[in-house]
Design a protein around this motif. Structure first.
Motif, PDB file in Angstrom:
ATOM      1  N   SER A 203     -33.708 -44.283 -49.203  1.00 22.96           N
ATOM      2  CA  SER A 203     -33.764 -45.136 -47.817  1.00 22.96           C
ATOM      3  C   SER A 203     -33.885 -46.214 -47.372  1.00 22.96           C
TER       4      SER A 203
ATOM      5  N   LEU B 242     -23.011 -40.465 -45.119  1.00 23.65           N
ATOM      6  CA  LEU B 242     -24.678 -41.007 -45.516  1.00 23.65           C
ATOM      7  C   LEU B 242     -25.826 -41.909 -44.579  1.00 23.65           C
TER       8      LEU B 242
ATOM      9  N   ASN C 153     -24.138 -50.204 -46.820  1.00 25.63           N
ATOM     10  CA  ASN C 153     -24.376 -49.447 -44.965  1.00 25.63           C
ATOM     11  C   ASN C 153     -22.466 -48.765 -45.019  1.00 25.63           C
TER      12      ASN C 153
ATOM     13  N   ARG D  38     -21.870 -45.901 -47.152  1.00 24.15           N
ATOM     14  CA  ARG D  38     -22.778 -44.899 -46.800  1.00 24.15           C
ATOM     15  C   ARG D  38     -21.978 -44.419 -45.539  1.00 24.15           C
ATOM     16  N   SER D  39     -22.315 -45.093 -44.600  1.00 26.87           N
ATOM     17  CA  SER D  39     -21.532 -43.971 -43.592  1.00 26.87           C
ATOM     18  C   SER D  39     -20.270 -43.504 -43.523  1.00 26.87           C
TER      19      SER D  39
ATOM     20  N   MET E 256     -25.028 -44.758 -53.635  1.00 29.69           N
ATOM     21  CA  MET E 256     -24.715 -43.305 -52.603  1.00 29.69           C
ATOM     22  C   MET E 256     -25.887 -42.247 -52.557  1.00 29.69           C
ATOM     23  N   ARG E 257     -26.703 -42.948 -53.455  1.00 26.24           N
ATOM     24  CA  ARG E 257     -28.324 -41.653 -53.593  1.00 26.24           C
ATOM     25  C   ARG E 257     -28.953 -41.597 -52.807  1.00 26.24           C
ATOM     26  N   GLU E 258     -28.958 -39.795 -52.546  1.00 25.24           N
ATOM     27  CA  GLU E 258     -29.347 -39.754 -50.698  1.00 25.24           C
ATOM     28  C   GLU E 258     -30.297 -40.197 -50.699  1.00 25.24           C
ATOM     29  N   THR E 259     -31.333 -39.876 -51.504  1.00 26.31           N
ATOM     30  CA  THR E 259     -33.082 -39.676 -51.862  1.00 26.31           C
ATOM     31  C   THR E 259     -33.098 -41.237 -51.474  1.00 26.31           C
TER      32      THR E 259
END
Length: 145
Positions: free
Chosen positions: A124, A44, A36, A39-40, A119-122
């Motif tokens: 969650s 993301l 995380n 991602r942050s 890192m994939r945006e889709t």
């Protein structure tokens, strides 16, 4: 009172020597925190933990102890473990340094395909599991959705 305390301390230490604790250097929550953070830094949203994915990751972690691959021991692809998972990262740690959550995530971030999953945006949600084999090796699996 001092004698009782000393006796209990000696008894406790003796028990610990006869039954040493196996300290595990890995923690799914810490791996999640490191992912995380990555991602942050990229703007993301954070992953959330999905219990279904955690159960799937636990199955795959055990499977990886017999065949460390995205191909399952039955010869089928990783995604056949469940229709609930859309991505998978694996790690195989043979020593305590490799088991550290920051090193697990660092290894994934240095691999283009594993980094793409993190890192994939889709994606969650994730499920993360560890399997500690009898030979001291650790298998870490992250399933993504």
């Amino acid at each position: 009172m001092k004698k009782v305390f000393k006796f209990l301390l000696i008894l406790l230490m003796g028990t610990a020597m006869l039954n040493p604790m196996k300290v595990k250097a890995t923690n799914p929550d810490d791996v999640l925190a490191y992912m995380n953070a990555e991602r942050s830094a990229a703007g993301l949203p954070s992953f959330t933990v999905d219990d279904t994915l955690s159960d799937i990751a636990a199955v795959r972690a055990v499977e990886c102890s017999t065949r460390f691959s995205h191909i399952r021991p039955n010869g089928k692809a990783w995604y056949t473990v469940s229709s609930s998972t859309n991505g998978e990262n694996l790690a195989h740690a043979v020593n305590s340094n490799q088991q550290k959550p920051e090193n697990v995530v660092l290894a994934w971030m240095l691999s283009p395909t594993h980094k793409a999953n993190v890192m994939r945006e889709t994606f969650s949600s994730v499920g993360i599991a560890y399997y500690y084999s009898d030979n001291g090796e650790t298998y870490i699996v992250c399933e993504f959705r």
